[in-house]
Write an enzyme that holds these catalytic residues in place. Sequence first.
Site, PDB file in Angstrom:
ATOM      1  CB  CYS A  58      42.504  36.346  31.656  1.00  0.00           C
ATOM      2  SG  CYS A  58      42.259  35.305  30.205  1.00  0.00           S
ATOM      3  CG  PHE A  59      44.346  40.612  35.870  1.00  0.00           C
ATOM      4  CD1 PHE A  59      45.587  40.120  36.226  1.00  0.00           C
ATOM      5  CD2 PHE A  59      43.892  41.763  36.488  1.00  0.00           C
ATOM      6  CE1 PHE A  59      46.358  40.769  37.190  1.00  0.00           C
ATOM      7  CE2 PHE A  59      44.657  42.412  37.445  1.00  0.00           C
ATOM      8  CZ  PHE A  59      45.894  41.916  37.803  1.00  0.00           C
TER       9      PHE A  59
ATOM     10  N   GLY B 232      50.302  41.460  34.646  1.00  0.00           N
ATOM     11  CA  GLY B 232      50.783  41.742  35.981  1.00  0.00           C
ATOM     12  C   GLY B 232      50.376  40.713  37.023  1.00  0.00           C
TER      13      GLY B 232
ATOM     14  N   GLY C  30      50.301  33.832  33.567  1.00  0.00           N
ATOM     15  CA  GLY C  30      51.459  33.372  34.316  1.00  0.00           C
ATOM     16  C   GLY C  30      51.174  33.227  35.796  1.00  0.00           C
TER      17      GLY C  30
ATOM     18  CG  ASN D  80      48.872  35.921  27.752  1.00  0.00           C
ATOM     19  OD1 ASN D  80      49.855  35.545  28.384  1.00  0.00           O
ATOM     20  ND2 ASN D  80      48.723  37.163  27.364  1.00  0.00           N
TER      21      ASN D  80
ATOM     22  CB  SER E 194      47.359  39.601  28.703  1.00  0.00           C
ATOM     23  OG  SER E 194      46.003  39.852  29.005  1.00  0.00           O
TER      24      SER E 194
ATOM     25  CG  HIS F  69      42.108  34.965  26.164  1.00  0.00           C
ATOM     26  ND1 HIS F  69      42.008  36.339  26.197  1.00  0.00           N
ATOM     27  CD2 HIS F  69      43.243  34.660  26.833  1.00  0.00           C
ATOM     28  CE1 HIS F  69      43.044  36.844  26.843  1.00  0.00           C
ATOM     29  NE2 HIS F  69      43.807  35.843  27.242  1.00  0.00           N
TER      30      HIS F  69
ATOM     31  CD  GLU G 141      39.149  36.794  24.087  1.00  0.00           C
ATOM     32  OE1 GLU G 141      40.392  36.777  24.015  1.00  0.00           O
ATOM     33  OE2 GLU G 141      38.510  36.460  25.121  1.00  0.00           O
TER      34      GLU G 141
END
Length: 380
Positions: free
Chosen positions: A264-265, A238, A308, A306, A55, A354, A356
């Site tokens: 996340c993504f 991204g 943005g 993590n 990431s 996350h 994990e």
Amino acid sequence: MTTSTRGAAKAPAVLVLEDGRAFRGRAYGAVGETFGEAVFSTGMTGYQETLTDPSYHRQVVVMTAPHVGNTGVNDEDPESGRIWVSGYVVRDPARVSSNWRAQRSLDEELERQGVVGISGIDTRALTRHLRERGAMRVGIFSGDALADEAALLAKVQAQPQMKGANLSAEVATKETYVVPAIGEKKFTVAAVDLGIKGMTPHRMAERGIEVHVLPATATAEDIYAVDPDGVFFSNGPGDPATADGPVAVMQAVLERKTPLFGICFGNQILGRALGFGTYKLKYGHRGINQPVQDRTTGKVEVTAHNHGFAVDAPLDKVSDTPYGRAEVSHVCLNDQVVEGLQLLDQPAFSVQYHPEAAAGPHDAAYLFDRFVSLMEAERA
């Protein structure tokens, strides 16, 4: 990125932000030049996992903890097969590694993998600058790459922005691979790799799940070819606004009402699949100490982040979507950013962080159990 590795420990270096501010220090890791988006991570440990998290592709990571590298590097903790950060910024690098698991120093590993870094700068001042003005493009220059600051600034300003970047296919596996269940196999999960960390399929394998990790370009046909009990969409780098392919694939999964979990993504992909927008955060959330509330239980978790970008979904109501009712399930207590979504009429949910947690707190490990419960309920 161009690099050489002669004299990395002593070579002068300079970090140049796109708004013209510069910080001078010493080379750390490889000598040369590198570019990316300047972001800061608040974790006080787990730097090896941070460095190898896909990431962080095309990002220059600034460590807010002042002393970095004291536990060295080993071959057991990486989250992928390489370092993905494009540059690394620390204030006080450890002079020696002091850990029984260390196999080499962090400086040596950065140099070995050609990662250009800088040390000896005021990372507190740099972090405050990014908090006030936002994440921005940056370059690190050392050795033969040093030049007049105006010329270096022009190089930085010529680099692409993170907004609009389509990066997941650059970090994902090219071929499908299988992580076998640990112990008795209970379920099969198709995991779409958008930048997956190694600990994620391991956490599922611990729960009796055989994980088929598919490339980011996988189609719905590829997913259902493995006859999955559930589908997982991973973290990754991204701008989610560019991820039309994964969004369409997730919508196909939602149409079939297969148990679905995203992180996340994957959370941003679910947001888009449900019809919500996404947006770029000013400086993002990165580190292993972010407070999140699970609104379904009221519990507050300390979590590893993590990201943005974030999902633009209403916090104060249940939303109607093409796949049934949806609500925000988790929220960041620092700034009320959406940290999770769940559907109320079919088995699908996601979180923006996350669970994990490698490295990091384990408060959110229950989310893998929640995924298992969805698959058990569907099977029953």
